[in-house]
Design an enzyme around this catalytic site. Sequence first.
Site, PDB file in Angstrom:
ATOM      1  N   ILE A 111     -39.303  32.959 -68.423  1.00 62.36           N
ATOM      2  CA  ILE A 111     -40.652  32.611 -68.861  1.00 62.36           C
ATOM      3  C   ILE A 111     -41.628  33.585 -68.207  1.00 62.36           C
ATOM      4  CG2 ILE A 111     -42.482  30.879 -68.731  1.00 62.36           C
ATOM      5  CD1 ILE A 111     -40.314  28.734 -68.958  1.00 62.36           C
ATOM      6  N   MET A 144     -34.501  35.248 -71.492  1.00 63.92           N
ATOM      7  CA  MET A 144     -34.556  33.854 -71.053  1.00 63.92           C
ATOM      8  C   MET A 144     -35.455  33.620 -69.841  1.00 63.92           C
ATOM      9  SD  MET A 144     -32.867  32.800 -73.478  1.00 63.92           S
ATOM     10  CE  MET A 144     -32.510  31.086 -73.233  1.00 63.92           C
ATOM     11  N   ASN A 160     -41.629  37.447 -80.114  1.00 58.30           N
ATOM     12  CA  ASN A 160     -40.459  36.696 -79.646  1.00 58.30           C
ATOM     13  C   ASN A 160     -39.827  35.996 -80.839  1.00 58.30           C
ATOM     14  OD1 ASN A 160     -38.625  35.446 -77.758  1.00 58.30           O
ATOM     15  ND2 ASN A 160     -39.778  33.552 -78.031  1.00 58.30           N
ATOM     16  N   LEU A 220     -46.332  28.817 -74.075  1.00 58.33           N
ATOM     17  CA  LEU A 220     -44.892  29.002 -74.303  1.00 58.33           C
ATOM     18  C   LEU A 220     -44.524  28.663 -75.743  1.00 58.33           C
ATOM     19  CD1 LEU A 220     -42.054  29.561 -73.114  1.00 58.33           C
ATOM     20  CD2 LEU A 220     -41.877  27.080 -72.719  1.00 58.33           C
ATOM     21  N   HIS A 273     -37.642  32.565 -81.708  1.00 57.00           N
ATOM     22  CA  HIS A 273     -37.307  31.258 -81.147  1.00 57.00           C
ATOM     23  C   HIS A 273     -36.470  30.501 -82.173  1.00 57.00           C
ATOM     24  CE1 HIS A 273     -37.815  27.720 -78.605  1.00 57.00           C
ATOM     25  NE2 HIS A 273     -38.093  27.036 -79.693  1.00 57.00           N
ATOM     26  N   GLY A 305     -27.445  40.096 -76.737  1.00 56.97           N
ATOM     27  CA  GLY A 305     -28.330  40.997 -77.453  1.00 56.97           C
ATOM     28  C   GLY A 305     -28.057  41.151 -78.928  1.00 56.97           C
ATOM     29  N   SER A 306     -27.567  40.113 -79.596  1.00 53.14           N
ATOM     30  CA  SER A 306     -27.300  40.257 -81.035  1.00 53.14           C
ATOM     31  C   SER A 306     -28.584  40.510 -81.812  1.00 53.14           C
ATOM     32  CB  SER A 306     -26.582  39.025 -81.580  1.00 53.14           C
ATOM     33  OG  SER A 306     -27.435  37.898 -81.615  1.00 53.14           O
ATOM     34  N   ASN A 307     -29.692  39.902 -81.385  1.00 52.20           N
ATOM     35  CA  ASN A 307     -30.967  40.175 -82.050  1.00 52.20           C
ATOM     36  C   ASN A 307     -31.436  41.593 -81.755  1.00 52.20           C
ATOM     37  OD1 ASN A 307     -32.311  37.872 -83.583  1.00 52.20           O
ATOM     38  ND2 ASN A 307     -31.513  36.820 -81.804  1.00 52.20           N
TER      39      ASN A 307
HETATM   40  C1  GRF Z   1     -30.598  33.284 -79.936  1.00 57.41           C
HETATM   41  O1  GRF Z   1     -30.358  31.993 -80.435  1.00 57.41           O
HETATM   42  C2  GRF Z   1     -32.103  33.492 -79.864  1.00 57.41           C
HETATM   43  O2  GRF Z   1     -32.800  32.723 -80.827  1.00 57.41           O
HETATM   44  C3  GRF Z   1     -32.446  32.992 -78.511  1.00 57.41           C
HETATM   45  O3  GRF Z   1     -31.376  33.480 -77.704  1.00 57.41           O
HETATM   46  C4  GRF Z   1     -30.158  33.389 -78.465  1.00 57.41           C
HETATM   47  C5  GRF Z   1     -29.250  34.552 -78.181  1.00 57.41           C
HETATM   48  O4  GRF Z   1     -29.886  35.694 -78.661  1.00 57.41           O
HETATM   49  N1  GRF Z   1     -33.734  33.468 -78.099  1.00 57.41           N
HETATM   50  P1  GRF Z   1     -29.164  37.146 -78.579  1.00 57.41           P
HETATM   51  O5  GRF Z   1     -27.810  37.026 -79.252  1.00 57.41           O
HETATM   52  O6  GRF Z   1     -28.991  37.490 -77.117  1.00 57.41           O
HETATM   53  O7  GRF Z   1     -30.094  38.053 -79.324  1.00 57.41           O
END
Ligand code: GRF
Length: 196
Positions: free
Chosen positions: A93, A91, A108, A145, A110, A13-15
């Site tokens: 779909i 992750m 989203n 997608l 990507h 979940g860094s984003n």
């Molecule tokens: C990231 O590279 C993002 O682009 C992809 O999943 C990876 C991990 O994301 N969708 P996060 O650290 O869990 O937000």
Amino acid sequence: MTKRVAILISGGGSNMVSLVDSMTGDHPARACLVVANAADAGGLAKAQARGVQTAVVDHRPFGKDRASFENALHASLVMAKPDIICLAGFMRILTPDFITMWEGRMLNIHPSLLPLYKGLHTHARALDAGDAQHGCTVHEVTAELDGGPILGQARVDIASDDTPDTLAAKVLPLEHQLYPAVLRRFATGDRSRIDL
Ligand code: GRF
């Protein structure tokens, strides 16, 4: 009126952290829920530490029954009354039926310069192609997608000694800049594109 943002995650979940931490002060939105499709998603604790409500809708008990998983996911979401949904390292779909219920309100991120490299293993594919640049894209989610309208991109030069891991490490910080910038603009109703 402050927009309510639900964020879907599968892992660290860094984003999601970047998005939640960006929604402060005069930002037009606030996080209302973080949902993970696995109870061991590392991002859940990070969301809780930030005072954001969390939920888990584990996809595994549903097996191949995507519709039932998505019904459970939808039920979890509607309780939080989100105006916007952000997929952030999510992750799974999603089927057109689910997307239709949220189309126009779901984003989203990507890790490629779409329309290049839809799907997985984007960093390795950019390297294999000998591309000079790589990056990330925030787009609206549609039934196609990784194919919805692009709302923002950030790009980085590929070095001759880059590997998929070093390239991913270059792109991830760009994701953390791009996604919050796009969300802030999107939450005002502005769908114009951001390029970093
Ligand atoms: C990231 O590279 C993002 O682009 C992809 O999943 C990876 C991990 O994301 N969708 P996060 O650290 O869990 O937000």
